[in-house]
Write an enzyme that holds these catalytic residues in place. Structure first.
Site, PDB file in Angstrom:
ATOM      1  N   CYS A   1      -2.845  -0.032   9.229  1.00 22.73           N
ATOM      2  CA  CYS A   1      -2.307  -1.217   8.566  1.00 22.73           C
ATOM      3  C   CYS A   1      -3.328  -2.362   8.650  1.00 22.73           C
ATOM      4  O   CYS A   1      -4.404  -2.258   8.078  1.00 22.73           O
ATOM      5  CB  CYS A   1      -0.943  -1.589   9.143  1.00 22.73           C
ATOM      6  SG  CYS A   1      -0.014  -2.730   8.067  1.00 22.73           S
TER       7      CYS A   1
ATOM      8  N   HIS B   1       1.605   3.510   7.623  1.00 22.55           N
ATOM      9  CA  HIS B   1       1.878   3.734   9.041  1.00 22.55           C
ATOM     10  C   HIS B   1       2.144   5.221   9.295  1.00 22.55           C
ATOM     11  O   HIS B   1       3.261   5.696   9.055  1.00 22.55           O
ATOM     12  CB  HIS B   1       3.101   2.926   9.478  1.00 22.55           C
ATOM     13  CG  HIS B   1       2.866   1.466   9.551  1.00 22.55           C
ATOM     14  ND1 HIS B   1       2.444   0.834  10.705  1.00 22.55           N
ATOM     15  CD2 HIS B   1       2.973   0.493   8.606  1.00 22.55           C
ATOM     16  CE1 HIS B   1       2.319  -0.454  10.477  1.00 22.55           C
ATOM     17  NE2 HIS B   1       2.622  -0.692   9.206  1.00 22.55           N
TER      18      HIS B   1
ATOM     19  N   GLU C   1       2.588   6.648  12.086  1.00 25.49           N
ATOM     20  CA  GLU C   1       3.556   6.780  13.179  1.00 25.49           C
ATOM     21  C   GLU C   1       4.987   6.606  12.689  1.00 25.49           C
ATOM     22  O   GLU C   1       5.940   6.912  13.423  1.00 25.49           O
ATOM     23  CB  GLU C   1       3.234   5.784  14.297  1.00 25.49           C
ATOM     24  CG  GLU C   1       3.653   4.351  14.057  1.00 25.49           C
ATOM     25  CD  GLU C   1       2.705   3.566  13.159  1.00 25.49           C
ATOM     26  OE1 GLU C   1       2.858   2.334  13.082  1.00 25.49           O
ATOM     27  OE2 GLU C   1       1.809   4.176  12.531  1.00 25.49           O
TER      28      GLU C   1
END
Length: 252
Positions: A81, A221, A223
């Site tokens: 990001c 992202h 994750e």
């Protein structure tokens, strides 16, 4: 066991990243310790927030020097990001131009769309030869951002070729007064050509991921991107020196 440090500089959902990495069977730790960062197999630069504030926080813990030193030694770094955006030369924010690390030639600007921020799941267009997105080129990833890089060629309008990443790392280290360790710095051609993954939102086509030698970064992202994100992180971890303990590709 493979050890990864998630750099703690006050910005980013670091615990989500540590959890995602730990699920892969690696030793993931949150820390701003510079010595540990240089010894880690991989370093993750997360980031959520304003461009200028993130850069200030990064410099406050010596993160800018850590990134340069690792890349100069060919040690892997993954930005996520804002961690991708700060790798560029500049970021536009509230009418101001904020300097970034300057590792990727280009500028981060506001998305041109009817609704900003861009928040949700989207497909990306990955290049041939990508290692980072291998096996998930056709999957969707989770984005949350208002700014992005629309190009990677920098501000030069005369069509002059930009120096490669290794040369940029060396030049930036010299500017900072840091001398490369003997035999450690990569030569100008060693990182090869960058591989850029693109995405589109509104009227903006922007950089969704970047791969060049030891530097990898994503605007989305991983994750928070479910199985596709886990596969991307697995792909990255497999590139780390001494990577071990990960599931084999067979059957995935």
């Amino acid at each position: 066991m493979t050890r990864i440090q998630v750099l703690d500089y006050g910005f980013g959902n670091v615990r989500s990243m540590v959890h995602a990495l730990s699920q892969l069977g690696v030793d993931a730790q949150i820390s701003a310790d510079q010595d540990l960062a240089m010894k880690a197999d991989g370093l993750v630069i997360p980031g959520v927030g304003a461009y200028g504030a993130c850069m200030a926080g990064l410099r406050a813990v010596g993160g800018d020097r850590i990134i340069l030193d690792r890349l100069a030694q060919g040690l892997p770094v993954l930005g996520v990001c804002i961690g991708l955006q700060i790798m560029f030369q500049f970021g536009d924010e509230d009418g101001r131009s904020e300097p970034g690390l300057g590792l990727i030639p280009g500028r981060v600007t506001k998305l041109d769309a009817d609704v900003v921020p861009h928040m949700g799941w989207d497909h990306v267009q990955a290049p041939q030869g990508t290692q980072l997105l291998a096996g998930v080129q056709d999957q969707r990833f989770y984005f949350v951002h208002s700014y992005a890089a629309m190009a990677v060629q920098g501000d030069d309008r005369a069509g002059v070729a930009q120096p490669g990443l290794a040369l940029r790392v060396s030049a930036l280290k010299e500017q900072s007064g840091s001398q490369p360790e003997s035999g450690k710095t990569s030569d100008g051609a060693s990182f090869g050509e960058p591989l850029v993954t693109w995405a589109t939102y509104g009227r903006s086509r922007f950089v969704a991921a970047y791969e060049c030698g030891p530097l990898s970064a994503t605007q989305f992202h991983p994750e928070k991107s479910g199985q596709a994100g886990a596969r991307l992180l697995t792909n990255w971890v497999r590139t780390l020196p001494g990577a071990s303990g990960l599931p084999s590709e067979k059957g995935e």
